[in-house]
Design a protein around this motif. Structure first.
Motif, mmCIF file in Angstrom:
data_model
loop_
_atom_site.group_PDB
_atom_site.id
_atom_site.type_symbol
_atom_site.label_atom_id
_atom_site.label_comp_id
_atom_site.label_asym_id
_atom_site.label_seq_id
_atom_site.Cartn_x
_atom_site.Cartn_y
_atom_site.Cartn_z
ATOM 1 N N MET A 268 1.029 -1.150 0.005
ATOM 2 C CA MET A 268 0.087 0.022 0.064
ATOM 3 C C MET A 268 0.840 1.321 0.105
ATOM 4 O O MET A 268 1.675 1.342 0.849
ATOM 5 C CB MET A 268 -1.005 0.084 1.179
ATOM 6 C CG MET A 268 -2.139 0.977 1.149
ATOM 7 S SD MET A 268 -3.019 1.135 2.647
ATOM 8 C CE MET A 268 -3.763 -0.893 2.409
ATOM 9 N N PRO A 269 0.556 2.152 -0.952
ATOM 10 C CA PRO A 269 1.571 3.391 -0.872
ATOM 11 C C PRO A 269 1.282 4.428 -0.117
ATOM 12 O O PRO A 269 0.333 4.055 0.859
ATOM 13 C CB PRO A 269 1.402 3.960 -2.513
ATOM 14 C CG PRO A 269 -0.112 3.332 -2.692
ATOM 15 C CD PRO A 269 -0.314 2.332 -1.948
ATOM 16 N N PHE A 270 2.034 5.280 0.004
ATOM 17 C CA PHE A 270 1.799 6.386 0.925
ATOM 18 C C PHE A 270 2.338 7.547 0.036
ATOM 19 O O PHE A 270 2.710 7.672 -0.903
ATOM 20 C CB PHE A 270 2.436 6.450 2.223
ATOM 21 C CG PHE A 270 3.929 6.051 2.090
ATOM 22 C CD1 PHE A 270 4.764 7.500 2.448
ATOM 23 C CD2 PHE A 270 4.713 5.089 2.172
ATOM 24 C CE1 PHE A 270 6.121 7.371 2.390
ATOM 25 C CE2 PHE A 270 5.968 4.814 1.703
ATOM 26 C CZ PHE A 270 6.768 6.226 2.145
ATOM 27 N N LEU B 102 3.296 12.923 6.097
ATOM 28 C CA LEU B 102 3.341 11.653 5.619
ATOM 29 C C LEU B 102 1.753 11.390 5.522
ATOM 30 O O LEU B 102 1.013 11.841 6.580
ATOM 31 C CB LEU B 102 3.812 10.293 6.516
ATOM 32 C CG LEU B 102 3.443 9.063 5.859
ATOM 33 C CD1 LEU B 102 4.668 8.061 6.147
ATOM 34 C CD2 LEU B 102 2.444 8.518 6.549
ATOM 35 N N ARG C 71 14.731 2.228 -2.836
ATOM 36 C CA ARG C 71 13.894 2.238 -1.694
ATOM 37 C C ARG C 71 13.957 3.384 -0.720
ATOM 38 O O ARG C 71 13.553 3.416 0.274
ATOM 39 C CB ARG C 71 13.963 1.074 -0.777
ATOM 40 C CG ARG C 71 13.603 -0.559 -1.439
ATOM 41 C CD ARG C 71 13.619 -1.542 -0.568
ATOM 42 N NE ARG C 71 12.755 -1.315 0.404
ATOM 43 C CZ ARG C 71 11.432 -1.661 0.620
ATOM 44 N NH1 ARG C 71 10.827 -2.091 -0.033
ATOM 45 N NH2 ARG C 71 11.031 -1.461 2.050
ATOM 46 N N VAL D 262 14.078 7.526 -0.453
ATOM 47 C CA VAL D 262 13.172 8.608 -1.170
ATOM 48 C C VAL D 262 14.098 10.054 -0.915
ATOM 49 O O VAL D 262 14.722 10.305 0.358
ATOM 50 C CB VAL D 262 11.868 8.758 -0.484
ATOM 51 C CG1 VAL D 262 10.966 10.135 -1.071
ATOM 52 C CG2 VAL D 262 11.174 7.415 -0.449
ATOM 53 N N PRO E 106 12.161 5.383 4.270
ATOM 54 C CA PRO E 106 10.584 4.812 4.706
ATOM 55 C C PRO E 106 10.728 3.688 5.140
ATOM 56 O O PRO E 106 9.419 3.081 5.158
ATOM 57 C CB PRO E 106 10.164 5.019 3.239
ATOM 58 C CG PRO E 106 11.035 4.629 2.305
ATOM 59 C CD PRO E 106 12.363 5.055 3.004
ATOM 60 N N ASN E 107 11.609 3.092 5.491
ATOM 61 C CA ASN E 107 11.496 1.596 5.839
ATOM 62 C C ASN E 107 11.515 1.122 7.361
ATOM 63 O O ASN E 107 11.402 0.068 7.808
ATOM 64 C CB ASN E 107 13.116 1.063 5.308
ATOM 65 C CG ASN E 107 13.120 1.127 3.909
ATOM 66 O OD1 ASN E 107 12.241 0.869 2.956
ATOM 67 N ND2 ASN E 107 14.254 1.686 3.265
ATOM 68 N N GLY E 108 11.282 2.163 7.986
ATOM 69 C CA GLY E 108 11.025 2.026 9.545
ATOM 70 C C GLY E 108 9.447 2.130 9.978
ATOM 71 O O GLY E 108 8.477 2.041 9.129
ATOM 72 N N ALA E 109 9.224 2.071 11.065
ATOM 73 C CA ALA E 109 7.859 2.210 11.463
ATOM 74 C C ALA E 109 7.349 3.340 11.323
ATOM 75 O O ALA E 109 6.085 3.723 10.779
ATOM 76 C CB ALA E 109 7.945 1.919 12.957
ATOM 77 N N PRO F 233 8.454 7.019 8.754
ATOM 78 C CA PRO F 233 9.811 7.555 8.048
ATOM 79 C C PRO F 233 10.609 8.622 8.926
ATOM 80 O O PRO F 233 10.228 9.330 9.590
ATOM 81 C CB PRO F 233 9.090 8.314 6.709
ATOM 82 C CG PRO F 233 7.588 7.743 6.880
ATOM 83 C CD PRO F 233 7.383 7.546 8.397
ATOM 84 N N LYS G 254 23.958 2.681 8.451
ATOM 85 C CA LYS G 254 23.571 1.545 8.434
ATOM 86 C C LYS G 254 22.275 1.192 8.828
ATOM 87 O O LYS G 254 22.064 1.902 9.770
ATOM 88 C CB LYS G 254 24.669 0.429 9.199
ATOM 89 C CG LYS G 254 26.193 0.224 8.447
ATOM 90 C CD LYS G 254 26.785 -0.864 9.228
ATOM 91 C CE LYS G 254 28.293 -1.151 8.575
ATOM 92 N NZ LYS G 254 29.014 -1.941 9.369
ATOM 93 N N GLU H 201 19.925 -4.041 10.224
ATOM 94 C CA GLU H 201 20.433 -5.245 9.656
ATOM 95 C C GLU H 201 21.745 -5.547 9.297
ATOM 96 O O GLU H 201 22.345 -6.196 8.957
ATOM 97 C CB GLU H 201 19.508 -5.848 8.505
ATOM 98 C CG GLU H 201 18.026 -6.237 9.064
ATOM 99 C CD GLU H 201 17.158 -5.086 9.245
ATOM 100 O OE1 GLU H 201 17.376 -3.970 8.447
ATOM 101 O OE2 GLU H 201 16.476 -5.049 10.048
ATOM 102 N N GLY H 202 22.350 -4.029 9.548
ATOM 103 C CA GLY H 202 23.918 -4.073 9.229
ATOM 104 C C GLY H 202 23.986 -3.538 7.644
ATOM 105 O O GLY H 202 25.209 -3.505 7.445
ATOM 106 N N ASP H 203 23.134 -3.571 6.931
ATOM 107 C CA ASP H 203 23.220 -2.963 5.628
ATOM 108 C C ASP H 203 23.797 -1.561 5.514
ATOM 109 O O ASP H 203 23.182 -0.667 6.206
ATOM 110 C CB ASP H 203 22.154 -3.265 4.688
ATOM 111 C CG ASP H 203 21.614 -4.613 4.661
ATOM 112 O OD1 ASP H 203 22.510 -5.344 4.696
ATOM 113 O OD2 ASP H 203 20.464 -4.810 4.613
#
Lengths: 414, 532
Positions: free
Chosen positions: B1-3, B14, B45, B47, B61-64, B66, B103, B106-108
């Protein structure tokens, strides 16, 4: 002379402003304000355009000066999951406890596990399971209760529960891997501690393909790994053994490096990176107080950061960094304390037994932006049931869940 | 689902598909700039939002929730200091550098700043290298410093050596052997993004931007790295200094990226920095409205100074000149001074290119026109009396279907194409003027009863306003048509007051709220009465 205008191609040519009045054609419009053709239903005429409705009932502050749709999954309130375990040979119907937002929890039967897979085997030698959230899914370990198959890692995305991979048997043996003791991420790979009855292997797992490889050599019967973490771009693993051992593995290396040997009769239980230095907890047998050890990154020197108050069977575990401070749980036969460290001094943030809650097993921890969760599990049917404690950034602790068969795993979606 | 990410004059929100807006926290030291459009791009991924704030933003945007951060990961102000450490396994001379990293949990590595200058050499003998004076990043997101070092010699190439997973440690010792260093040299395709980016677009897995600090230059990022903008990644876009706008917009097609100036358009071809090349696309036509650009099915549409153009496989073509050239080439319809503010969007349901403009004499974007591309017909100018429009966009709804919206000065986003026939409770003013008709424009005619055919509605009245006479005939008394009839014979067009005329013009109007109007056609008998 009579004539007749028959015009049934209203707007067929839209607005045309480039012709003189005598050269215009039927179907030309001079103005088409809020008029539109209807190719979706009634082509041939014109109609009033469709209307508009507010998307946001509550106005944002100020004139809107830009908006864009982001074609990525929307961030949102997380759903937290705490795993349940079998007791006395029975897997509970609620395989998990879960909560949207972490306040109100309830049992749930999804992800429902396929037959013959239990999250944990209390009666056996499996020990605690493990779970970790990653890329809008969570990975958790399961235990195969029948046959000779090894432990499994499964993936739950909120709708579908699938198997990612199964741990291999112990090296050169038919001895199966009974449990996945801990899961963590390092350089985009999922790492797992796979424990068999007499050996431990550290597995590196590609979460896309499910392929796995063992990292370095397998550890033998006297070394049972308890936890792992990523620190200084290396994988670190703590062991319970005759002495607690702490190994590290650098990416591309061929062998594990022994970083630290604890004092006699000590296990390394858990650890975390706090302000650039490594903090690890220990478990001591009766007669000695457990400690929190600190490895100073600048020199590699080790020191004792905190000593437990008791000398019964006691340990420090469940380390996490929350709201800029380091938290861990101290447990002995008579104490259950949440300790907090701000970089200079340790304090007791919560006397769990004084609340009072029962002296259950601290087994899982999760630090979020807004709250810290500590999961206490029920080690066996002879003990009291577990529970979940939640601490806000303001410092308020509360028990938010009473999962009757908590096994300590905690994870979230998305 | 987009935002959705929505920028207002003072905040960034948001907005979810249900319409709930949550204000996002601005990074320290960065402010929202009122009056500037926000422009976004998505790469791997992550923005990136530029122009609307005092510095370009990176929205993770990848957390609980942004997290907004400064897009620029700075270069460390100084290199680390190397000296001899405790006994260890290294012997020889070495040097090192350091860079700031971000990072994820997850360390990326999700952001990587440029490396510092090279440190001074240190010579060790069966020792560790002691690294001190490691710079600490003045950027809240940085949670790792990456040290690189040479092999013994010191060698000319730097290899990844050590990640310090914090932004606090200032000293460390290590004696990792040369053969244990990372196999590949460190990434040198790094660099800070240009400051004050005005435009941004993703093309070929890179971000492309124009900075107000260098208006005649096109900058582009590293492959898949929104944070890495090597200094060499710059393409000049001539003519240099001949106006104060410089680059005026981008058109991103599948294999070509057009770079517009006000009076010409270049295009970039190629696949990587080694073969990216600038070639002329068209001269005499430019981009005046950067936000008017829409690309649909690999065809670009935009507003130039004299109208709407398209660019597809067949080249650049004028599109509005065939039918509505006066809209864009005269001052009779729109405020051309605000063409630079025009906003375009695609409406998938009707296959239309839509363009938000300011009416003549207006200072806000209060009109929009619609071009149905396949049938080459224009409609409008449309307007709404419900609010003052300031922006438009094509969103995705909760099912990822296209959802065009208008954005208002009142802080609301309005969804178009709703079946309500009402602009959120305000009537839609349907106003249509037909061609000058009369078949024989030099012959006086008596127009008799008009027969109107329309869809049967539950209610409503259509105003039919005839004008009878010559080319500039004045309007006559309004005729009311009952929209519940479907077919209705109305009164004579010719009246005692205005009996005859050479040319008839009809205007249909309805401004009743929630009132649909569907017109199929009309018939009007007439008698020619001769030539005067």
């Amino acid at each position: 002379m009579p004539g007749k205008l028959d015009v049934y191609n209203l707007g067929e040519r839209g607005v045309v402003l480039v012709k003189s009045p005598v050269h215009e054609d039927d179907g030309d419009l001079i103005l088409a304000q809020n008029a539109t053709p209807d190719p979706a239903g009634l082509e041939g005429g014109i109609r009033k355009r469709d209307g508009m409705t507010k998307l946001n009932a509550v106005a944002m502050t100020g004139s809107i000066e830009g908006a864009a749709s982001i074609p990525l999954p929307a961030p949102g309130t997380r759903t937290y999951y705490v795993g349940q375990q079998e007791m006395s040979g029975v897997q509970p119907s609620d395989t998990w406890y879960s909560s949207l937002g972490g306040i109100t929890w309830a049992g749930r039967s999804t992800p429902s596990l396929p037959a013959a897979i239990w999250i944990m085997d209390v009666g056996g030698t499996a020990g605690h399971g493990a779970a970790i959230s990653f890329r809008r899914r969570f990975f958790y370990s399961g235990y195969i209760i029948v046959g000779s198959e090894s432990a499994v890692i499964r993936v739950w995305d909120g709708a579908t529960d699938t198997e990612l991979c199964r741990a291999p048997n112990a090296q050169g043996s038919v001895i199966r891997t009974e449990t996945i003791r801990h899961l963590w991420m390092h350089r985009g790979f999922l790492y797992a501690i796979a424990r068999a009855t007499a050996s431990t292997a550290i597995l590196r797992i590609n979460i896309v393909t499910g392929s796995l490889e063992r990292v370095g050599a397998e550890f033998g019967a006297t070394n049972a790994a308890c936890f792992g973490l990523s620190f200084l771009d290396r994988v670190w693993v703590g062991f319970e053994a005759t002495n607690g051992l702490l190994y590290s593995f650098r990416n591309g290396a061929e062998a594990w490096v022994l970083e630290r040997t604890a004092a006699a009769a000590t296990h390394y239980t858990h650890g975390v990176n706090y302000k650039g230095d490594l903090y690890v907890g220990t478990l001591y047998q009766p007669g000695t107080a457990a400690i929190v050890e600190k490895r100073l990154t600048s020199t590699g020197a080790w020191s004792t950061s905190l000593t437990g108050p008791d000398t019964s069977l006691n340990l420090f575990t469940c380390f996490a960094v929350f709201n800029g401070e380091l938290y861990c749980v101290y447990k002995s036969t008579t104490s259950l304390l949440v300790k907090k460290f701000d970089g200079s001094s340790w304090v007791t943030d919560l006397d769990v037994l004084g609340v009072p809650f029962v002296n259950a097993e601290p087994s899982g921890v999760l630090a979020e932006t807004d709250a810290l969760y500590i999961v206490f599990s029920q080690p066996s049917p002879a003990y009291a049931e577990g529970y979940v404690l939640r601490r806000t950034t303001a410092g308020a602790w509360s028990k938010v869940a009473d999962p009757p068969n908590s096994n300590g795993m905690i994870a979230y979606l998305p | 689902m987009p935002f959705y990410i929505v920028k207002t004059a003072s905040k960034i929100y948001l907005l979810n598909t249900a319409g709930t807006a949550t204000e996002l926290t601005m990074p320290s030291g960065i402010t929202v700039v009122s009056g500037r459009r926000q422009r976004l791009a998505v790469l791997d991924r992550q923005v990136v939002a530029v122009n609307g704030t005092s510095q370009p933003l990176w929205v993770d945007p990848n957390g609980a929730t942004p997290i907004m951060r400064a897009m620029a990961i700075p270069t460390p102000a100084h290199p680390p200091l190397l000296s001899t450490g405790a006994a260890g396994g290294l012997t020889g001379a070495f040097n090192a550098r350091v860079a700031y990293l971000v990072k994820n949990a997850e360390g990326d590595v999700i952001a990587h700043g440029p490396f510092s200058a090279l440190s001074s050499d240190v010579t060790v003998t069966a020792q560790k290298i002691a690294v001190s004076n490691i710079p600490v990043a003045p950027h809240a997101a940085v949670n790792c410093r990456r040290l690189s070092r040479s092999t013994v010699g010191p060698g000319d190439t730097q290899f990844e050596w050590l990640d310090i997973d914090d932004n606090t440690t200032v000293a460390i010792e290590d004696d990792l052997a040369d053969e244990a260093l990372s196999t590949l040299p460190v990434d040198d395709e790094l660099g800070m993004p240009p400051a004050d980016l005005e435009f941004i677009v993703e093309w070929k897995r890179r971000l492309w931007g124009k900075s107000r600090n260098s208006i005649d230059a096109l900058f582009f990022s590293g492959d898949g790295a929104f944070y890495a903008w090597p200094a060499a990644n710059e393409i000049p876009i001539p003519p240099f200094g001949n106006d104060t706008t410089g680059i005026s917009g981008f058109i991103r097609r599948r294999d070509e990226l057009a770079i517009g100036r006000l009076d010409r358009i270049w295009k970039i071809i190629g696949d990587d920095p080694d073969n990216f090349a600038r070639v002329t696309l068209v001269e005499g036509v430019g981009i005046i409205g950067p936000d008017s650009v829409v690309v649909e099915k690999d065809i670009g549409y935009w507003l130039a100074a004299d109208g709407v153009y398209s660019w597809g496989p067949k080249g650049v073509a004028p599109e509005s000149a065939r039918k509505v050239h006066p809209w864009f080439a005269t001052d009779d319809y729109f405020n051309r001074a605000l063409f630079s503010q025009a906003v375009g969007w695609w409406d998938q349901r009707f296959g239309t290119y839509n363009l938000l403009l300011a009416a003549v004499g207006g200072s806000t974007l209060n009109r929009w026109v619609v071009w149905q591309v396949e049938k080459d017909r224009w409609f409008g100018p449309h307007k709404t009396d419900a609010f003052t429009t300031n922006f438009a966009a094509l969103m995705q709804d909760s099912n990822a279907n296209a959802m065009p919206v208008l954005c208002a000065t009142n802080g609301h986003v309005y969804k178009l194409n709703q079946s309500t026939i009402s602009d959120d409770g305000t009537a839609i003013d349907f106003d249509t003027r037909l061609r000058h008709t009369g078949k024989t424009p030099d012959i006086e005619k008596v127009f008799l009863q008009m027969s109107l055919l329309s869809r049967v509605e539950a209610g409503g009245t259509l105003q039919v306003i005839p004008a009878l006479g010559g080319f500039s005939a004045s309007t006559q008394a309004t005729i009311s048509a009952d929209l519940t009839r479907g077919r209705q014979r109305l009164r004579h067009i010719s009246t005692l007051d205005q009996g005859v005329g050479r040319i008839l013009t009809l205007r249909f109007r309805n401004a009743e709220n929630s009132q649909a109007v569907h017109l199929y056609g009309y018939e009007i008998p007439f008698h020619e009465s001769g030539r005067r």
